[in-house]
Design a protein around this motif. Structure first.
Motif, PDB file in Angstrom:
ATOM      1  N   PHE A  11       0.824  -1.202   0.000  1.00 19.68           N
ATOM      2  CA  PHE A  11       0.000   0.000   0.000  1.00 19.68           C
ATOM      3  C   PHE A  11       0.864   1.260   0.000  1.00 19.68           C
ATOM      4  O   PHE A  11       0.466   2.298  -0.534  1.00 19.68           O
ATOM      5  N   THR A  26      -4.768   1.125  -7.443  1.00 21.18           N
ATOM      6  CA  THR A  26      -5.825   0.230  -6.997  1.00 21.18           C
ATOM      7  C   THR A  26      -6.768   0.889  -6.006  1.00 21.18           C
ATOM      8  O   THR A  26      -7.746   0.274  -5.579  1.00 21.18           O
ATOM      9  N   GLN A  27      -6.462   2.131  -5.598  1.00 16.77           N
ATOM     10  CA  GLN A  27      -7.279   2.843  -4.627  1.00 16.77           C
ATOM     11  C   GLN A  27      -7.600   4.240  -5.149  1.00 16.77           C
ATOM     12  O   GLN A  27      -6.834   4.806  -5.931  1.00 16.77           O
ATOM     13  N   ALA A  31     -10.212   6.523  -0.654  1.00 16.16           N
ATOM     14  CA  ALA A  31      -9.940   5.243   0.002  1.00 16.16           C
ATOM     15  C   ALA A  31      -8.589   5.276   0.712  1.00 16.16           C
ATOM     16  O   ALA A  31      -8.434   4.704   1.804  1.00 16.16           O
ATOM     17  N   ARG A  32      -7.610   5.938   0.101  1.00 15.89           N
ATOM     18  CA  ARG A  32      -6.287   6.052   0.731  1.00 15.89           C
ATOM     19  C   ARG A  32      -6.384   6.828   2.049  1.00 15.89           C
ATOM     20  O   ARG A  32      -5.791   6.446   3.051  1.00 15.89           O
ATOM     21  N   ARG A  35      -7.878   4.634   4.710  1.00 19.47           N
ATOM     22  CA  ARG A  35      -6.956   3.623   5.198  1.00 19.47           C
ATOM     23  C   ARG A  35      -5.929   4.236   6.157  1.00 19.47           C
ATOM     24  O   ARG A  35      -5.625   3.666   7.208  1.00 19.47           O
TER      25      ARG A  35
END
Length: 236
Positions: A11, A26-27, A31-32, A35
């Protein structure tokens, strides 16, 4: 297929290479952010009641029969017997030795593991394990929940933690935070270079070079840590 974008291995890479065409995103940014927020919140929740603690750094490659391993275990045991929890990166080598020393003393043994392509796993002596995807969220925990850094011989990761802590102290982001370099024979060349090049050329001040201390003695480590008692974390 050659020339096709590849999936990020971690990530951290996904975040830092988000604008690079060779790496698949992918994010989403939203979303990042979630997280990162979740990692910080989980760290705060898990460590908020730890109390007085010391972060210990050093090489993951140090074998168990190395004198540096034995010394790290002894230093951590000495700190643990004095009531300090021990925080490490949770891996092998010096980290394992320090977590083992904490267990020897009956002190809380914490491991802050990081998601890496060459996964090392959590060593068997960690009592409170936490897994992080991002280096920077993990670094917050190392500093926020410790009152001192104890740094054993290591590589790039160890030097990263060392110089980040010194930068935070130098710039006033953290105060009264002892940094102990354990292993004078290992650190002497670096200290000499800091004096002969950085200090001599005015890149740092004499006071900057007083932000850390070199020792080989567990008792001296404990004495320096105890002098920072006014910076001990408050238990919620």
């Amino acid at each position: 297929m050659a020339g096709q974008p590849r999936r990020p291995a971690t990530f951290d890479e996904e975040l830092l290479a988000a604008e690079v065409a060779a790496v698949i995103s992918t994010q989403t940014d939203a979303a990042r952010v979630k997280r990162v927020q979740r990692e910080l919140a989980e760290g705060f929740r898990a460590l908020g009641s730890v109390g007085a603690a010391v972060s210990v750094f050093g090489s993951a490659r140090t074998p168990r029969d190395d004198p540096e391993y034995a010394l790290a275990r002894e230093v951590a045991r000495t700190l643990g017997q004095a009531g300090y929890a021990i925080i490490t990166g949770g891996g092998p080598g010096i980290m394992e030795a320090a977590n083992c020393g904490a267990r020897d003393a009956g002190a809380l043994s914490i491991g802050l593991s990081i998601d890496l392509p060459f996964e090392l796993g959590i060593n068997e002596y960690v009592e409170l394990p936490l897994q992080f995807h991002y280096f920077f969220t993990r670094k917050v925990m190392f500093v926020r929940y410790a009152s001192s850094f104890v740094v054993f011989p290591g590589g790039f990761g160890t030097l990263d933690e060392l110089f980040e802590s010194l930068t935070l102290i130098q710039t006033g982001k953290i105060r009264y935070f002892p940094v102990l370099l354990v292993g004078s024979s290992y650190w002497s060349g670096l200290v000499e270079w800091l004096r002969e090049r950085m200090l001599a050329e005015g890149k740092v001040s004499e006071a900057d070079l007083e932000l850390f201390h070199v020792t080989d003695e567990p008792a001296q480590v404990l004495d320096a840590v105890r002098r920072a008692a006014h910076r001990q974390p408050r238990v919620a």
